[in-house]
Enzyme design. Structure first.
Site, short mmCIF file in Angstrom:
data_model
loop_
_atom_site.label_atom_id
_atom_site.label_comp_id
_atom_site.label_asym_id
_atom_site.label_seq_id
_atom_site.Cartn_x
_atom_site.Cartn_y
_atom_site.Cartn_z
N HIS A 87 -0.03 -12.07 0.68
CA HIS A 87 -0.52 -10.83 0.05
C HIS A 87 -0.10 -10.77 -1.42
CE1 HIS A 87 3.47 -8.73 0.18
NE2 HIS A 87 3.64 -9.44 1.28
N ASP A 89 -0.40 -7.78 -3.06
CA ASP A 89 0.06 -6.42 -3.35
C ASP A 89 1.58 -6.37 -3.25
OD1 ASP A 89 -0.29 -6.78 -0.50
OD2 ASP A 89 0.04 -4.63 -0.25
N ASP A 120 8.59 -11.45 -2.68
CA ASP A 120 7.69 -10.91 -1.66
C ASP A 120 6.34 -10.55 -2.28
OD1 ASP A 120 6.73 -9.85 0.70
OD2 ASP A 120 7.90 -8.02 0.58
N GLU A 155 -1.02 -5.53 2.51
CA GLU A 155 0.08 -5.79 3.44
C GLU A 155 1.18 -4.75 3.31
OE1 GLU A 155 3.62 -7.48 5.37
OE2 GLU A 155 3.40 -6.82 3.29
N GLU A 156 1.45 -4.32 2.07
CA GLU A 156 2.50 -3.33 1.84
C GLU A 156 1.99 -1.91 2.05
OE1 GLU A 156 5.36 -4.33 1.64
OE2 GLU A 156 5.55 -6.17 0.47
N GLU A 184 5.77 -15.14 4.02
CA GLU A 184 6.76 -14.07 3.85
C GLU A 184 8.15 -14.66 3.64
OE1 GLU A 184 6.51 -10.89 3.58
OE2 GLU A 184 4.46 -10.49 4.19
N HIS A 380 11.88 -6.09 -2.50
CA HIS A 380 11.76 -4.63 -2.59
C HIS A 380 12.90 -3.99 -3.39
CE1 HIS A 380 8.89 -4.05 1.11
NE2 HIS A 380 8.62 -5.15 0.42
#
Length: 413
Positions: A87, A89, A120, A155-156, A184, A380
């Site tokens: 992903h 995003d 990520d 995805e997020e 991931e 994150h």
């Protein structure tokens, strides 16, 4: 769909491509050019790219990308199809002032690539694109099958207009995936420590117990919902669901919030709410857990089904499935991917099912899937970063995975 050129160009540099992707501030659900960056690199390598925009009521529109290298149109593949899923995003940066760098400048300091998405998981996407480019060039384009990328921008976020919709689109087109690697971040501390071969399921329960508001000095004229809510939560929390099994740790139930919203100390509230989440392994089932929660609520509040409002305290319960547990059983595919990790990092990865959920939960219904990516220590977080050497090593691992797959070591479960 963009046309494939007669001969592929040289493979891109993984770190440079990661920087280009990070410089696109693609906070869910915005794309901000990230998929365009990928298309501009993949098309010259011989990939045919399909941009897929999906919509659904009460959700943001999402841009996705499916790109495939190999002969034949969709639905007429020759040989197996090795898919990489990821992903572009990212989550919001939070307090930008707390970062030591611009979160979207993709700056390299002391061998670390900084930026939102560095771990990520934009760097993993870049690592696979570079690996695929090298692999195609090394084989002079003579590969018995296809190489594909399934890249989502959701995805997020709600995960409604992303991977699931792309998979449905592929099915409608007759396009099949033989195996899939999800990029991931899987490693706790060092690259090569851990590869995910499954994930636990996720079930959320939203419970409201209804009482009768009244004065605390006259409790017989009221019905306090808080004690009943606490009794329900205590009964649920006190049960040991299981002890796990050979591939999964024990299932766990966590109470995530209790809310009453009562500003007065002399008023018995009318309602009390709680939310809980269960992360469960293959020893449990969604249906079984739901029935247990419902029976527990009925036992505490009194009554069953439609009669509970007459025979006891009324409650409302919403049960939401976030994911079902799955396991890609160790076999030729898993073993070959683990061998590639060991060869590329010098470490034999633990085959794990720990952690939260990922889009692998959707892909596993279509083909065998494993997850392997970077170290997840800073995902994150403020100053998210990935080691430049790790990005290049990860690209070598992905190249090794492609080699083993197409050399016939991992074309089946």
């Amino acid at each position: 769909m963009s046309a494939a050129p007669a001969s592929p160009q040289s493979a891109p540099d993984a770190v440079t491509l990661a920087q280009d992707l990070i410089r696109c501030p693609s906070v869910t659900p915005a794309d901000q050019g990230a998929l365009g960056v990928l298309e501009a690199v993949l098309a010259p390598l011989g990939f045919r790219c399909e941009r897929l925009k999906f919509t659904a009521p009460n959700t943001p529109d999402v841009e996705n990308l499916y790109a495939r290298w190999g002969e034949g149109p969709f639905g007429e593949n020759k040989g197996p199809n090795f898919c990489f899923a990821g992903h572009t995003d990212v989550v919001p940066v939070g307090d930008a002032a707390a970062w030591s760098v611009d979160p979207f400048a993709a700056e390299i300091r002391d061998g670390q690539l900084y930026g939102r998405g560095a771990t990520d998981m934009k760097s993993a996407i870049a690592a696979f694109v570079a690996a695929a480019g090298r692999f195609i060039a090394a084989r002079d384009g003579k590969i018995p099958g296809g190489i594909s990328l399934l890249i989502t921008g959701d995805e997020e976020g709600p995960a409604i207009n992303g991977t699931t919709r792309v998979l449905d689109w592929l099915k409608d087109k007759g396009e099949t995936l033989s195996v899939c690697v999800v990029g991931e971040p899987t490693n706790p501390l060092r690259l090569g420590e851990m590869m995910k071969i499954g994930r636990r399921g996720s079930l959320t329960a939203r419970l409201t117990v209804h009482g009768v508001q009244g004065h605390v000095g006259y409790p017989h004229l009221a019905d306090n919902p808080i004690p009943k809510l606490l009794d329900i939560l205590s009964a649920l929390k006190s049960r040991r669901l299981d002890t796990g099994n050979a591939h999964f740790e024990a299932s766990n139930l966590e109470i995530t919030t209790i809310d009453v919203g009562n500003p007065a100390n002399n008023v018995i509230p009318a309602n009390a709410k709680a939310v809980l989440n269960i992360r469960y392994n293959t020893e449990q089932s969604s249906a079984g857990l739901k029935n247990w929660i419902i029976r527990t609520c009925e036992a505490v509040c009194g009554g069953q089904g439609e009669n509970r409002a007459l025979l006891g305290t009324r409650f409302d319960l919403m049960l939401e499935d976030g994911a079902m547990p799955f396991l890609t059983k160790p076999g030729p595919f898993v073993a070959a991917m683990a061998e590639a990790v060991k060869e590329g990092t010098g470490r034999e990865p633990e085959l794990s099912t720990t952690g939260g959920t990922s889009d692998a939960r959707f892909i596993q219904a279509y083909c065998p899937v494993v997850e392997f990516g970077l170290v997840g220590q800073t995902m994150h977080k403020v100053d998210e970063r990935a080691g430049v050497d790790d990005i290049r090593a990860l690209s070598k691992v992905y190249e090794g995975m492609l080699q083993r797959f197409f050399d016939g070591l991992a074309v089946q479960r």
